[in-house]
Design a protein around this motif. Structure first.
Motif: not given
Length: 790
Positions: A179-192
């Motif tokens: 659930f973490d990408l470089n310290g960010c919580w699911v950014p691609l999920y967010n963009w979806h």
């Protein structure tokens, strides 16, 4: 049954156009010969359906009121802030103040657009247009197509604009976890979710500026992935990314720009999707809602390209989840994760059925049904829509659950107005804005009626206006009337006959009608005129349904509706044992109390006493029991003996206990001077506990005594890949590895305590530390007790 390649080409054109509101789609197909079930179907537009009074209309009304209480500017806070624009409202709390911030805006935009289509309420479209215009302003200020509200937590703990992770990723510096990408919580999920909101604004509210904003954002994301090789793309996709593949597939459908199709196909998470394409169920221990949107993306790609492997994966996944991984209410997942297939009976907990999973499974069902209409799809859809989605919202307050607990006596926990915004709150805003979207489907001159929800519909391709009235599922009669039609017209009405229904009756204008039966439908093909009526009568008999994995664990249903025992008000504590049902003819022991509200009572079969049963979904503020162990009288007597034996064991242990630590509970943790870092309280199967992630710990002080002592810690037996240490006053006494080898039970592990660590002391500090890269616990209680003399 799959569409032909020629149909695939036609559907590509129609669905791409339909996304822009330019085509009537499949309704343009020719009539099906002889009134047979057509090969494909499409839902009538949501805007053509209006709900009549019912529990569904109540849910929509409560949700609309909540949407109008919310502030677009508060959801836009981070979008404005990170673009250097003045903020217009304070950021919301809960998840919107965490690194996943910004997700709420996409869902909110979708919910407003869906609600606009469902109700036509005039107050909604100005909000939709305002949000899109503000996102266009943000995009212009960013200068590169970027829009987002998510944040990044740096290693030093500072929280900053999430945009700074993307130059790192483009350089190949990818740190991706679940659930973490470089310290960010699911950014691609967010963009979806942002893409979905923009597309819904265009589809349901006619806002074409939304498509331009989506194209700009897509351009930014495409540049990020263009810098990565295929292996690096897979690394990124190891972090939950929602249905980002669906976003680009849909963008291609709306623009016909093959750049977006190529990116959609590249965002293929091989590790999860390939086994499904090959017909392998490897879902156990996968996070449910992480996977479902990926399959919805494949469904959309299949519709656009005709690639059969995508359809195969979607169909296999749906069949496995609905038949082998789902609870009686249609939901799936325990603690958000799939368990092994056919083990539902061992996973009836307070952490069942994340609402987002059902929200997405219903979307997937719509895709599959459109490819090959069959009533079986809507048997599942109806079960989940009625028993889970309706249970997910409290219509009195408009608030939502995250989990829908099926463990006996556990109350539903609802969100707050402004300080939660969990994913299930946000998907709930959508679910309860579109209860009319799947009632009516069409192909040519066939109208499918799949859900029996009171409503009116305008069927544009025939000019017919129809009205559906019913008290279903409380009563079995469903009435459909042609309210308006110019002259006479021949068409087919296909009424779904649920698989559980058995005998049913159809009347046309008050006279029996021998309807053709096919694929779960009663097909009524005739020349219709205004004023014609149809009555479908379905029997609503009681039945018991076993939980997968144990035929002795049962639930009670009446028609499509799950009935549950009422165990009291949710604001009152419940400390009783899970109730059971006993007898040679359990089903025959139920007697009607109020047929109109589907209320029953067990007579002589309830243990420890008889119970009132009523619809599960409606017990918003009640504690309930859904699943019951079913016993014969002999089996019940034997179980009581085993229970008394276990009671005696626990009493002996209590008598020898020096101190007991109830982890995850506020007062005991204060009393025992709990210290922790990167540690969280947890709750599972009615037991509280605590864990510590890598780099963290938790410790507490316990009373001790002279002589041989044993430290006992409790764990859930299916925890896996856990590796941690236990120490007393700084001295390690155990290394613990949990490998999931004890499914379905809590386990107690005993660790002898060297006497030198406790001798002459009144208390000691017990500490749990994870091995780097692992988690300590969760630990569901710790006990220090005297050893049995040998």
């Amino acid at each position: 049954m799959r569409p032909s390649s020629s149909f695939q080409q036609r559907r590509l054109i129609l669905q791409g156009a339909a996304g822009l509101g330019l085509a009537s789609g499949l309704s343009a197909n020719a009539a099906t010969p002889g009134g047979a079930v057509p090969a494909t179907a499409r839902a009538l537009p949501l805007s053509s359906v209006r709900l009549l009074p019912s529990v569904y209309a109540d849910a929509v009304q409560a949700n609309q009121a909540y949407l109008l209480r919310l502030s677009a500017d508060r959801f836009l806070h981070n979008y404005h802030r990170f673009a250097g624009l003045p903020t217009k409202g304070a950021i919301y709390g809960g998840w919107e103040s965490d690194t996943i911030a910004g997700e709420g805006l996409g869902h909110y935009l979708s919910a407003l657009a869906l609600m606009h289509a469902q109700t036509g309420a005039s107050a909604l479209k100005p909000r939709i247009d305002y949000i899109v215009a503000e996102l266009a302003r943000v995009q212009q200020a960013q200068g590169d197509g970027y829009i987002a509200g998510f944040m990044r937590k740096r290693k030093d703990g500072k929280v900053v604009d999430g945009k700074e992770i993307f130059p790192e990723i483009m350089r190949g510096e990818i740190r991706s976890a679940g659930f973490d990408l470089n310290g960010c919580w699911v950014p691609l999920y967010n963009w979806h979710k942002v893409f979905a909101g923009l597309f819904d604004a265009q589809t349901y509210a006619g806002n074409d500026q939304a498509l331009q904003v989506a194209i700009g954002l897509a351009g930014y994301i495409d540049k990020v992935f263009a810098a990565l090789n295929d292996e690096q793309v897979q690394q990124v996709l190891n972090c939950e990314h929602g249905g980002i593949n669906e976003s680009f597939a849909e963008l291609y459908a709306r623009t016909q720009d093959k750049r977006w199709l190529a990116l959609a196909q590249r965002l293929y998470h091989t590790k999860v999707l390939l086994p499904l394409t090959q017909g392998r169920d490897e879902l156990a221990n996968l996070h449910s809602n992480t996977q479902i949107p990926k399959l919805i993306g494949l469904a959309r790609l299949h519709e656009l390209t005709g690639r059969q492997s995508d359809a195969t994966a979607v169909d296999f996944f749906w069949q496995r989840v609905t038949r082998h991984h789902s609870y009686v209410i249609g939901g799936n997942g325990d603690r958000e994760y799939f368990s092994a297939p056919d083990t539902i009976a061992a996973h009836i907990t307070e952490q069942t059925c994340e609402a987002c999973c059902s929200y997405n499974m219903l979307k997937m069902t719509r895709h599959l049904y459109s490819w090959a209409p069959d009533a079986a799809y809507f048997d599942y859809y109806e079960r989940t829509h009625l028993n889970h989605i309706l249970a997910h919202q409290n219509p009195r307050t408009g608030m939502f659950t995250y989990m829908t607990p099926l463990m006996s006596g556990v109350a539903r926990e609802y969100s707050s107005e402004e300080n939660d915004f969990w994913c299930c709150v946000l998907s709930g805003m959508e679910s309860h804005a579109k209860h009319g979207d799947s009632i009516y489907w069409e192909n040519g001159d066939t109208l499918f009626v799949n859900l029996y929800i009171p409503s009116t519909v305008t069927w544009d391709s025939t000019g017919a206006k129809l009205e559906l009235t019913t008290r279903y599922p409380f009563e079995g009669d469903v009435d459909l009337k042609v309210r308006g039609l110019a002259g006479e017209r021949q068409f087919t009405v296909a009424l779904r006959i649920p698989a559980w229904a058995g005998q049913h009756a159809v009347l046309v204008n008050g006279k029996p009608y021998a309807a053709r039966q096919e694929k779960g439908y009663a097909l009524i093909r005739r020349r219709w005129k205004a004023g014609d009526t149809v009555r479908l009568s379905l029997p609503l008999a009681l039945r018991l349904e076993s939980a997968a994995g144990n035929d002795k664990v049962v639930a009670l249903l009446r028609g499509p509706m799950v009935l549950a025992a009422d165990l009291g008000a949710s604001d009152k504590p419940y400390s009783g044992l899970a109730p059971a049902l006993v007898g040679a003819n359990i089903l025959g022991s139920f007697k009607e109390s109020d047929r109109s509200q589907s209320v029953y009572r067990s007579v002589g079969s309830g243990r420890p006493g008889d119970m009132k049963f009523q619809p599960f979904f409606s017990q918003y503020e009640r504690r309930s029991a859904v699943y019951f162990n079913a016993y014969t009288e002999v089996e019940w007597a034997a179980s009581e003996v085993a229970f008394r034996k276990e009671e005696a064991r626990l009493k002996d242990l209590a008598d020898r206990s020096v101190d007991v630590m109830h982890l995850g509970e506020m007062q005991p943790e204060r009393d025992h001077d709990l210290q922790s870092d990167i540690s969280n309280p947890v709750s599972y199967r009615g037991r509280n506990g605590r864990d510590a992630r890598t780099g963290g710990f938790f410790s507490f002080r316990m009373k001790c005594a002279n002589g041989p002592l044993v430290l006992q810690a409790s764990y859930w037996g299916e925890e896996r890949n856990r590796d941690f240490y236990i120490s007393i006053d700084g001295v390690r006494i155990a290394r613990v590895k949990l490998d999931g080898s004890n499914p379905g039970v809590f386990i107690d592990r005993d660790y002898p305590v060297p006497e030198r660590l406790t001798s002459g002391k009144s208390s000691v500090v017990v500490r749990f530390d994870p091995e780097p890269g692992h988690t300590a616990g969760p630990v569901f209680g710790v006990r220090l007790f005297t050893a049995v003399a040998t």
